[in-house]
Write a protein that holds these residues in place. Sequence first.
Motif, PDB file in Angstrom:
ATOM      1  N   ASP A  22       0.847  -1.194   0.000  1.00  0.00           N
ATOM      2  CA  ASP A  22       0.000   0.000   0.000  1.00  0.00           C
ATOM      3  C   ASP A  22       0.879   1.239   0.000  1.00  0.00           C
ATOM      4  OD1 ASP A  22      -2.299   1.465   0.035  1.00  0.00           O
ATOM      5  OD2 ASP A  22      -3.067   0.671   1.924  1.00  0.00           O
ATOM      6  N   PHE A  23       0.253   2.397  -0.039  1.00  0.00           N
ATOM      7  CA  PHE A  23       0.997   3.649  -0.015  1.00  0.00           C
ATOM      8  C   PHE A  23       0.349   4.678   0.922  1.00  0.00           C
ATOM      9  CE2 PHE A  23      -2.224   3.873  -3.275  1.00  0.00           C
ATOM     10  CZ  PHE A  23      -2.797   5.115  -3.091  1.00  0.00           C
ATOM     11  N   THR A  24      -0.746   4.305   1.563  1.00  0.00           N
ATOM     12  CA  THR A  24      -1.485   5.278   2.373  1.00  0.00           C
ATOM     13  C   THR A  24      -0.842   5.540   3.725  1.00  0.00           C
ATOM     14  OG1 THR A  24      -2.912   3.474   3.143  1.00  0.00           O
ATOM     15  CG2 THR A  24      -3.684   4.755   1.268  1.00  0.00           C
ATOM     16  N   HIS A  25      -0.034   4.610   4.216  1.00  0.00           N
ATOM     17  CA  HIS A  25       0.609   4.766   5.517  1.00  0.00           C
ATOM     18  C   HIS A  25       2.124   4.746   5.339  1.00  0.00           C
ATOM     19  CE1 HIS A  25      -3.247   4.056   7.545  1.00  0.00           C
ATOM     20  NE2 HIS A  25      -3.425   3.080   6.678  1.00  0.00           N
ATOM     21  N   PRO A  26       2.867   5.417   6.178  1.00  0.00           N
ATOM     22  CA  PRO A  26       4.327   5.396   6.075  1.00  0.00           C
ATOM     23  C   PRO A  26       4.901   4.030   6.436  1.00  0.00           C
ATOM     24  CG  PRO A  26       3.639   6.580   8.047  1.00  0.00           C
ATOM     25  CD  PRO A  26       2.393   6.306   7.268  1.00  0.00           C
ATOM     26  N   LEU A  27       6.024   3.735   5.844  1.00  0.00           N
ATOM     27  CA  LEU A  27       6.757   2.507   6.156  1.00  0.00           C
ATOM     28  C   LEU A  27       7.665   2.787   7.345  1.00  0.00           C
ATOM     29  CD1 LEU A  27       7.317  -0.406   4.914  1.00  0.00           C
ATOM     30  CD2 LEU A  27       9.376   0.634   3.948  1.00  0.00           C
ATOM     31  N   LYS A  28       7.661   1.894   8.331  1.00  0.00           N
ATOM     32  CA  LYS A  28       8.466   2.089   9.528  1.00  0.00           C
ATOM     33  C   LYS A  28       9.549   1.007   9.595  1.00  0.00           C
ATOM     34  CE  LYS A  28       4.664   4.207  12.106  1.00  0.00           C
ATOM     35  NZ  LYS A  28       3.807   4.149  13.308  1.00  0.00           N
ATOM     36  N   VAL A  29      10.780   1.454   9.797  1.00  0.00           N
ATOM     37  CA  VAL A  29      11.935   0.548   9.845  1.00  0.00           C
ATOM     38  C   VAL A  29      12.651   0.742  11.176  1.00  0.00           C
ATOM     39  CG1 VAL A  29      14.085  -0.141   8.735  1.00  0.00           C
ATOM     40  CG2 VAL A  29      12.181   0.705   7.335  1.00  0.00           C
ATOM     41  N   PHE A  30      12.926  -0.371  11.863  1.00  0.00           N
ATOM     42  CA  PHE A  30      13.610  -0.334  13.154  1.00  0.00           C
ATOM     43  C   PHE A  30      14.860  -1.214  13.090  1.00  0.00           C
ATOM     44  CE2 PHE A  30       9.107   0.281  13.883  1.00  0.00           C
ATOM     45  CZ  PHE A  30       9.068   1.379  14.742  1.00  0.00           C
ATOM     46  N   LEU A  31      15.920  -0.727  13.654  1.00  0.00           N
ATOM     47  CA  LEU A  31      17.109  -1.539  13.892  1.00  0.00           C
ATOM     48  C   LEU A  31      17.099  -1.905  15.363  1.00  0.00           C
ATOM     49  CD1 LEU A  31      19.848  -2.753  13.085  1.00  0.00           C
ATOM     50  CD2 LEU A  31      20.877  -0.513  13.548  1.00  0.00           C
ATOM     51  N   CYS A  32      17.027  -3.221  15.640  1.00  0.00           N
ATOM     52  CA  CYS A  32      16.858  -3.688  17.022  1.00  0.00           C
ATOM     53  C   CYS A  32      18.050  -4.535  17.459  1.00  0.00           C
ATOM     54  CB  CYS A  32      15.583  -4.525  17.149  1.00  0.00           C
ATOM     55  SG  CYS A  32      14.079  -3.642  16.688  1.00  0.00           S
ATOM     56  N   ALA A  33      18.342  -4.460  18.748  1.00  0.00           N
ATOM     57  CA  ALA A  33      19.315  -5.374  19.333  1.00  0.00           C
ATOM     58  C   ALA A  33      18.693  -6.761  19.456  1.00  0.00           C
ATOM     59  CB  ALA A  33      19.756  -4.855  20.700  1.00  0.00           C
ATOM     60  N   SER A  34      19.497  -7.753  19.758  1.00  0.00           N
ATOM     61  CA  SER A  34      19.005  -9.127  19.815  1.00  0.00           C
ATOM     62  C   SER A  34      17.937  -9.327  20.882  1.00  0.00           C
ATOM     63  CB  SER A  34      20.165 -10.091  20.066  1.00  0.00           C
ATOM     64  OG  SER A  34      20.870  -9.723  21.242  1.00  0.00           O
ATOM     65  N   ASP A  35      17.896  -8.467  21.899  1.00  0.00           N
ATOM     66  CA  ASP A  35      16.878  -8.594  22.940  1.00  0.00           C
ATOM     67  C   ASP A  35      15.584  -7.862  22.581  1.00  0.00           C
ATOM     68  OD1 ASP A  35      17.688  -5.990  23.159  1.00  0.00           O
ATOM     69  OD2 ASP A  35      18.182  -6.082  25.298  1.00  0.00           O
ATOM     70  N   GLY A  36      15.529  -7.276  21.360  1.00  0.00           N
ATOM     71  CA  GLY A  36      14.320  -6.588  20.913  1.00  0.00           C
ATOM     72  C   GLY A  36      14.317  -5.096  21.151  1.00  0.00           C
ATOM     73  N   THR A  37      15.353  -4.561  21.769  1.00  0.00           N
ATOM     74  CA  THR A  37      15.405  -3.130  22.054  1.00  0.00           C
ATOM     75  C   THR A  37      15.726  -2.348  20.784  1.00  0.00           C
ATOM     76  OG1 THR A  37      16.207  -3.580  24.287  1.00  0.00           O
ATOM     77  CG2 THR A  37      16.492  -1.335  23.436  1.00  0.00           C
ATOM     78  N   PRO A  38      14.871  -1.401  20.361  1.00  0.00           N
ATOM     79  CA  PRO A  38      15.178  -0.583  19.177  1.00  0.00           C
ATOM     80  C   PRO A  38      16.354   0.350  19.462  1.00  0.00           C
ATOM     81  CG  PRO A  38      12.823  -0.527  19.709  1.00  0.00           C
ATOM     82  CD  PRO A  38      13.516  -1.130  20.885  1.00  0.00           C
ATOM     83  N   VAL A  39      17.325   0.376  18.558  1.00  0.00           N
ATOM     84  CA  VAL A  39      18.477   1.256  18.725  1.00  0.00           C
ATOM     85  C   VAL A  39      18.489   2.360  17.671  1.00  0.00           C
ATOM     86  CG1 VAL A  39      19.876  -0.513  19.823  1.00  0.00           C
ATOM     87  CG2 VAL A  39      19.939  -0.264  17.332  1.00  0.00           C
ATOM     88  N   ALA A  40      17.685   2.205  16.625  1.00  0.00           N
ATOM     89  CA  ALA A  40      17.564   3.231  15.592  1.00  0.00           C
ATOM     90  C   ALA A  40      16.272   2.987  14.830  1.00  0.00           C
ATOM     91  CB  ALA A  40      18.757   3.211  14.649  1.00  0.00           C
ATOM     92  N   SER A  41      15.719   4.032  14.251  1.00  0.00           N
ATOM     93  CA  SER A  41      14.472   3.890  13.503  1.00  0.00           C
ATOM     94  C   SER A  41      14.398   4.933  12.401  1.00  0.00           C
ATOM     95  CB  SER A  41      13.256   4.016  14.434  1.00  0.00           C
ATOM     96  OG  SER A  41      13.178   5.327  14.985  1.00  0.00           O
ATOM     97  N   ALA A  42      13.551   4.648  11.414  1.00  0.00           N
ATOM     98  CA  ALA A  42      13.319   5.592  10.319  1.00  0.00           C
ATOM     99  C   ALA A  42      11.902   5.395   9.819  1.00  0.00           C
ATOM    100  CB  ALA A  42      14.318   5.374   9.189  1.00  0.00           C
ATOM    101  N   GLU A  43      11.316   6.453   9.295  1.00  0.00           N
ATOM    102  CA  GLU A  43       9.950   6.407   8.770  1.00  0.00           C
ATOM    103  C   GLU A  43       9.963   6.986   7.357  1.00  0.00           C
ATOM    104  OE1 GLU A  43       5.993   8.684  10.059  1.00  0.00           O
ATOM    105  OE2 GLU A  43       6.555   7.101  11.497  1.00  0.00           O
ATOM    106  N   VAL A  44       9.343   6.247   6.416  1.00  0.00           N
ATOM    107  CA  VAL A  44       9.381   6.632   5.010  1.00  0.00           C
ATOM    108  C   VAL A  44       7.965   6.880   4.520  1.00  0.00           C
ATOM    109  CG1 VAL A  44      10.131   5.991   2.689  1.00  0.00           C
ATOM    110  CG2 VAL A  44      11.425   5.201   4.680  1.00  0.00           C
ATOM    111  N   SER A  45       7.694   8.063   4.016  1.00  0.00           N
ATOM    112  CA  SER A  45       6.399   8.364   3.416  1.00  0.00           C
ATOM    113  C   SER A  45       6.326   7.727   2.032  1.00  0.00           C
ATOM    114  CB  SER A  45       6.200   9.884   3.303  1.00  0.00           C
ATOM    115  OG  SER A  45       5.005  10.176   2.625  1.00  0.00           O
ATOM    116  N   LEU A  46       5.200   7.082   1.719  1.00  0.00           N
ATOM    117  CA  LEU A  46       5.066   6.342   0.471  1.00  0.00           C
ATOM    118  C   LEU A  46       4.160   7.016  -0.555  1.00  0.00           C
ATOM    119  CD1 LEU A  46       4.627   2.738   1.947  1.00  0.00           C
ATOM    120  CD2 LEU A  46       6.733   3.840   1.176  1.00  0.00           C
ATOM    121  N   ARG A  47       3.370   7.981  -0.130  1.00  0.00           N
ATOM    122  CA  ARG A  47       2.356   8.555  -1.023  1.00  0.00           C
ATOM    123  C   ARG A  47       2.956   9.170  -2.282  1.00  0.00           C
ATOM    124  NH1 ARG A  47      -2.843   9.180   0.326  1.00  0.00           N
ATOM    125  NH2 ARG A  47      -3.503   8.631   2.438  1.00  0.00           N
ATOM    126  N   ASP A  48       4.062   9.894  -2.135  1.00  0.00           N
ATOM    127  CA  ASP A  48       4.634  10.592  -3.283  1.00  0.00           C
ATOM    128  C   ASP A  48       5.646   9.729  -4.036  1.00  0.00           C
ATOM    129  OD1 ASP A  48       6.399  10.524  -1.225  1.00  0.00           O
ATOM    130  OD2 ASP A  48       7.159  12.576  -1.495  1.00  0.00           O
TER     131      ASP A  48
END
Length: 564
Positions: A98-124
Amino acid sequence: MVQPRVGKLVLCLLLLVAVRGIALPQIEVDLGFAGRFVPGRMTPIHLIVSGVERPFSGYFRITEEIGNTWRGEASSLIEIPIPLISNGEYEQLLPLYDFTHPLKVFLCASDGTPVASAEVSLRDRKREGAFPLLVGAFPTPVDTEAVAVASSDLPVHWLAYDGVKSLWVGRIQAGLSHEQWAAIARWTLAGGTLVLFSGADFYPLDSPVLRELIPISNPSLTTEEDGVRILSGEARPGSRYIGERADGSTLLFVRNYGAGTVLLIPVSAFDLTVEESVAIRAGVPPAKVVSLSGLNADLLEEMPVDRPGFSVVFLVVGISLMSLTLIISKVRSPKRIVLSLISVASVLSVLSGLYLNQAKLVNDVCTLKTTLYVEASLGYQIDCYGLFANRTTTVRCGGEEALPVMEVLPRDLRGADYDIDWVKGEGLSLQLTHGERRALRWGEDCTIPITIRYAGDEEVEIENGLPTSLSEAYLLVDGQAFSLGEIGIGTWSYTLDEGIPFARIQLHDASLAAFYDTIEPWYSVDKGVWLIGGRVSDSLVVQDGVRQKVRVVSLYVLAGGEDE
């Protein structure tokens, strides 16, 4: 004196926070081709990690929300474990729905803790349909819908070209890597369209994979009187010529390569006239990758349900007759006779009903996996899953897939749970309700461990390195088909008798016959040596208390290469 000290302390703290902020891992997302993608297709994604001071074990988590209030809503979750994450670029393949919602990307440690994240708009970023993809330099625009990328941005997974209408390769100074050419070759073999400009630009592109793709063999460059360098060679069987240039030379060489098309322009794009460029654009067919969705849906409907044999019927009838005989001969009271008959009839009815319906009660899910294996110099496989639920349950399947599985979603998402989770190495998870059907598609690179040795003297030797036999197979030699029957594991020799036209191939198994009839129009198997074979296998998989009846229908299409 106190205020300056406080100011210095605050300044130190701010500097400390700033330094720590810089040291934190960061993630940047490069999506699609120059940011463009087609919803409902596989899409390349590059994840650029920076700021990692010490490599660590972790994973990427990618989430996407699908749909809206009116269409219905679902979600996609993909997790890709990385044994050792450090600064650098990670190329992955992503199903984008789809393109109506942004794509969310997380870089996580092995225990599940997010250490970095990014959000990408898809509409355009979305495109309504497949688009021409350009790599290299061109003197004039090829198409208003075309997207141009650098050669270094071309993916190394053939499925990443899912949203590409045609791939145009112009003047490239540094060439392409073997992995990039291999991905392009597999995509073309699966139904892609490749347009190659050569002439003076040929040798920077030259590679063994490229030479396998082009419509001519033994290519060489000659220089015309006007200084234009032109590529020539021996035409491969089945190749054809389209149009002429002003000097009388061939404008375009065309070759069917598997299910796809390769178009070779023997001169550089910079040596063509405007009229010649327009004529070339008009002769480029759109890519059309082989699809197994319709076949899989039909075979799922025909998937057999186990029923008792005739021996069970005779047993039930015999028990009924014996019971009636004993009741009549031993019971004297009419009231007891009636009660006895009712009791026996009830017991037999319950037992018969349970036995007749045992498949529906025992197997929670019926799964059909349709797999097409194709190989010329390189190979790929396309998989299509069809699932039918006999009860509401969570289904887990796969695990061996290295690339994500894409769910085939209907337009209306209401009334069912279309959430899909996929973890590399563990497989996918789906929530199914009673009576629901679900479709999935997937593919990857492969090598078929079958060797064909054909000397052209009616003798052929086939080495089957698969873990199982092919239940039935045909050898095709320049359009003539020879039945080989079953090919077991190991090496087998055959003498070829009188053949039949390949169009008259009729596989005995109904599923394999339907499979071959579906894919035969896609592939040009009337030239050269080909092996067509398949097998059907059934198994019962029990996982997390869920019993899946799994049927796998596999078809192999293998090119024998040059006669040996």
